[in-house]
Design an enzyme around this catalytic site. Sequence first.
Site, PDB file in Angstrom:
ATOM      1  N   ASN A 149     -31.732  55.563 -21.289  1.00 50.41           N
ATOM      2  CA  ASN A 149     -32.660  55.646 -22.414  1.00 50.41           C
ATOM      3  C   ASN A 149     -33.222  54.251 -22.658  1.00 50.41           C
ATOM      4  O   ASN A 149     -32.534  53.390 -23.201  1.00 50.41           O
ATOM      5  CB  ASN A 149     -31.903  56.160 -23.650  1.00 50.41           C
ATOM      6  CG  ASN A 149     -32.764  56.144 -24.896  1.00 50.41           C
ATOM      7  OD1 ASN A 149     -33.986  55.991 -24.820  1.00 50.41           O
ATOM      8  ND2 ASN A 149     -32.126  56.309 -26.041  1.00 50.41           N
ATOM      9  N   TRP A 150     -34.467  54.072 -22.247  1.00 51.71           N
ATOM     10  CA  TRP A 150     -35.049  52.714 -22.320  1.00 51.71           C
ATOM     11  C   TRP A 150     -35.546  52.349 -23.708  1.00 51.71           C
ATOM     12  O   TRP A 150     -35.940  51.212 -23.948  1.00 51.71           O
ATOM     13  CB  TRP A 150     -36.206  52.598 -21.314  1.00 51.71           C
ATOM     14  CG  TRP A 150     -35.799  52.608 -19.877  1.00 51.71           C
ATOM     15  CD1 TRP A 150     -34.563  52.911 -19.360  1.00 51.71           C
ATOM     16  CD2 TRP A 150     -36.627  52.293 -18.754  1.00 51.71           C
ATOM     17  NE1 TRP A 150     -34.574  52.813 -17.993  1.00 51.71           N
ATOM     18  CE2 TRP A 150     -35.840  52.433 -17.593  1.00 51.71           C
ATOM     19  CE3 TRP A 150     -37.953  51.920 -18.608  1.00 51.71           C
ATOM     20  CZ2 TRP A 150     -36.339  52.199 -16.312  1.00 51.71           C
ATOM     21  CZ3 TRP A 150     -38.461  51.690 -17.331  1.00 51.71           C
ATOM     22  CH2 TRP A 150     -37.656  51.823 -16.200  1.00 51.71           C
ATOM     23  N   LYS A 151     -35.590  53.320 -24.598  1.00 53.41           N
ATOM     24  CA  LYS A 151     -36.064  53.072 -25.972  1.00 53.41           C
ATOM     25  C   LYS A 151     -37.430  52.371 -25.928  1.00 53.41           C
ATOM     26  O   LYS A 151     -38.215  52.639 -25.032  1.00 53.41           O
ATOM     27  CB  LYS A 151     -35.015  52.269 -26.741  1.00 53.41           C
ATOM     28  CG  LYS A 151     -33.621  52.917 -26.614  1.00 53.41           C
ATOM     29  CD  LYS A 151     -32.574  52.340 -27.502  1.00 53.41           C
ATOM     30  CE  LYS A 151     -31.261  53.070 -27.276  1.00 53.41           C
ATOM     31  NZ  LYS A 151     -30.199  52.642 -28.168  1.00 53.41           N
ATOM     32  N   HIS A 197     -31.907  61.721 -30.951  1.00 50.26           N
ATOM     33  CA  HIS A 197     -31.244  60.423 -30.847  1.00 50.26           C
ATOM     34  C   HIS A 197     -30.998  59.858 -32.249  1.00 50.26           C
ATOM     35  O   HIS A 197     -31.825  60.037 -33.147  1.00 50.26           O
ATOM     36  CB  HIS A 197     -32.094  59.453 -30.023  1.00 50.26           C
ATOM     37  CG  HIS A 197     -31.322  58.219 -29.688  1.00 50.26           C
ATOM     38  ND1 HIS A 197     -31.195  57.176 -30.569  1.00 50.26           N
ATOM     39  CD2 HIS A 197     -30.592  57.887 -28.593  1.00 50.26           C
ATOM     40  CE1 HIS A 197     -30.428  56.243 -30.019  1.00 50.26           C
ATOM     41  NE2 HIS A 197     -30.051  56.655 -28.822  1.00 50.26           N
ATOM     42  N   GLU A 202     -31.341  57.056 -33.489  1.00 51.22           N
ATOM     43  CA  GLU A 202     -32.421  56.201 -34.019  1.00 51.22           C
ATOM     44  C   GLU A 202     -33.569  57.050 -34.564  1.00 51.22           C
ATOM     45  O   GLU A 202     -34.209  56.679 -35.543  1.00 51.22           O
ATOM     46  CB  GLU A 202     -32.891  55.230 -32.919  1.00 51.22           C
ATOM     47  CG  GLU A 202     -31.847  54.146 -32.667  1.00 51.22           C
ATOM     48  CD  GLU A 202     -31.752  53.664 -31.237  1.00 51.22           C
ATOM     49  OE1 GLU A 202     -32.701  53.852 -30.461  1.00 51.22           O
ATOM     50  OE2 GLU A 202     -30.695  53.092 -30.882  1.00 51.22           O
ATOM     51  N   GLU A 221     -22.932  60.638 -29.023  1.00 51.10           N
ATOM     52  CA  GLU A 221     -23.146  59.204 -29.187  1.00 51.10           C
ATOM     53  C   GLU A 221     -22.702  58.772 -30.582  1.00 51.10           C
ATOM     54  O   GLU A 221     -23.480  58.879 -31.543  1.00 51.10           O
ATOM     55  CB  GLU A 221     -24.633  58.878 -29.016  1.00 51.10           C
ATOM     56  CG  GLU A 221     -25.187  59.233 -27.654  1.00 51.10           C
ATOM     57  CD  GLU A 221     -26.416  58.399 -27.332  1.00 51.10           C
ATOM     58  OE1 GLU A 221     -26.388  57.677 -26.330  1.00 51.10           O
ATOM     59  OE2 GLU A 221     -27.396  58.449 -28.103  1.00 51.10           O
ATOM     60  N   GLY A 223     -25.460  50.235 -29.126  1.00 53.48           N
ATOM     61  CA  GLY A 223     -26.045  48.894 -29.173  1.00 53.48           C
ATOM     62  C   GLY A 223     -25.155  47.858 -29.841  1.00 53.48           C
ATOM     63  O   GLY A 223     -25.597  46.750 -30.140  1.00 53.48           O
ATOM     64  N   SER A 242     -22.817  51.920 -25.806  1.00 53.50           N
ATOM     65  CA  SER A 242     -22.295  50.704 -25.166  1.00 53.50           C
ATOM     66  C   SER A 242     -21.533  50.969 -23.865  1.00 53.50           C
ATOM     67  O   SER A 242     -20.522  50.320 -23.589  1.00 53.50           O
ATOM     68  CB  SER A 242     -21.436  49.912 -26.148  1.00 53.50           C
ATOM     69  OG  SER A 242     -22.221  49.485 -27.263  1.00 53.50           O
ATOM     70  N   GLY A 299     -28.104  53.002 -22.855  1.00 47.00           N
ATOM     71  CA  GLY A 299     -29.217  52.270 -23.449  1.00 47.00           C
ATOM     72  C   GLY A 299     -29.369  50.915 -22.783  1.00 47.00           C
ATOM     73  O   GLY A 299     -29.921  50.792 -21.683  1.00 47.00           O
ATOM     74  N   GLY A 300     -28.852  49.875 -23.433  1.00 44.84           N
ATOM     75  CA  GLY A 300     -29.034  48.496 -22.975  1.00 44.84           C
ATOM     76  C   GLY A 300     -28.787  48.273 -21.488  1.00 44.84           C
ATOM     77  O   GLY A 300     -29.580  47.613 -20.806  1.00 44.84           O
TER      78      GLY A 300
HETATM   79  P1  PGA Z   1     -26.457  51.576 -25.781  1.00 43.67           P
HETATM   80  O1  PGA Z   1     -27.406  52.793 -26.257  1.00 43.67           O
HETATM   81  O2  PGA Z   1     -25.952  51.935 -24.412  1.00 43.67           O
HETATM   82  O3  PGA Z   1     -27.350  50.369 -25.782  1.00 43.67           O
HETATM   83  O4  PGA Z   1     -25.359  51.483 -26.783  1.00 43.67           O
HETATM   84  C1  PGA Z   1     -27.060  54.116 -26.002  1.00 43.67           C
HETATM   85  C2  PGA Z   1     -28.091  55.043 -26.574  1.00 43.67           C
HETATM   86  O5  PGA Z   1     -28.639  54.728 -27.651  1.00 43.67           O
HETATM   87  O6  PGA Z   1     -28.418  56.088 -25.994  1.00 43.67           O
END
Ligand code: PGA
Length: 249
Positions: free
Chosen positions: A9-11, A94, A96, A166, A172, A212, A233-234
């Site tokens: 997930n590149w956001k 998600h 966010e 999640e 993050g 994470s 994500g990251g």
């Molecule tokens: P993260 O994000 O790996 O940076 O914690 C995961 C996500 O939001 O899907």
Amino acid sequence: MRAKIVAGNWKMNKNRDETEQLLTELSAKLPDTDAEVIVAPTFVNLDAAKSALESSTIGVSAQNMHFADSGAYTGEISADMLLNMGIDTVILGHSERRAYFDETDELLAKKVNTAVDKHMKVIFCFGEELEERKSGNHFSVVETQLKNGLFHLDGQAWKHIVLAYEPVWAIGTGETASPEQAQEMHAFIRKTIAEAYSSSVADNVAILYGGSVKPDNASDIFSKPDVDGGLIGGASLKADDFVAIIKAI
Ligand code: PGA
């Protein structure tokens, strides 16, 4: 047997040039794997991602979509627009989107319905916040999110659903759920689905862990029997890290 999936997930990261560069590098380094590998760049770069991955097995997903087919929804994107670009996978729910864009379970249920009607694959995200875990409410929070977002579907529709547990406190933050915490929740999720539907629906749905996941913790998390992969994500923004996580599965 249910699918193994690693999705990135590149956001709101990577411009068009960076998208092409990262995907070229990722395709070149992609290890041999039985797992399905998916990347979710931002809307404006989905087309570039499709082109960059033309001869690759890596799939492309959107990060969100609207529930309506078309109409006066300034700034929104429909399922038909995605499908017309060859994108048949979408991340919904998600944390966010829930936290910063006020997406409720009720809204998400509508989006899920549209996606399922259009035969898209949905990566449905949910998970508890830190306070909810601390107060011991994490199981009931997760159960409510699942029920409100998905349990109106009939059993057949579940073939379109991939779950991504999640915990919000792990996204993050560099703090992951332990492999035991992930397994405990994934087993609870599968049991809840088995009770609402059947053991065959529960056994066939892939449940990804997100929060994470990094090259150094991925193998331990993925080794758990009810963890079928990860939503990353990251660490999906660097080819070497994402490749290491794919190797871990
Ligand atoms: P993260 O994000 O790996 O940076 O914690 C995961 C996500 O939001 O899907």
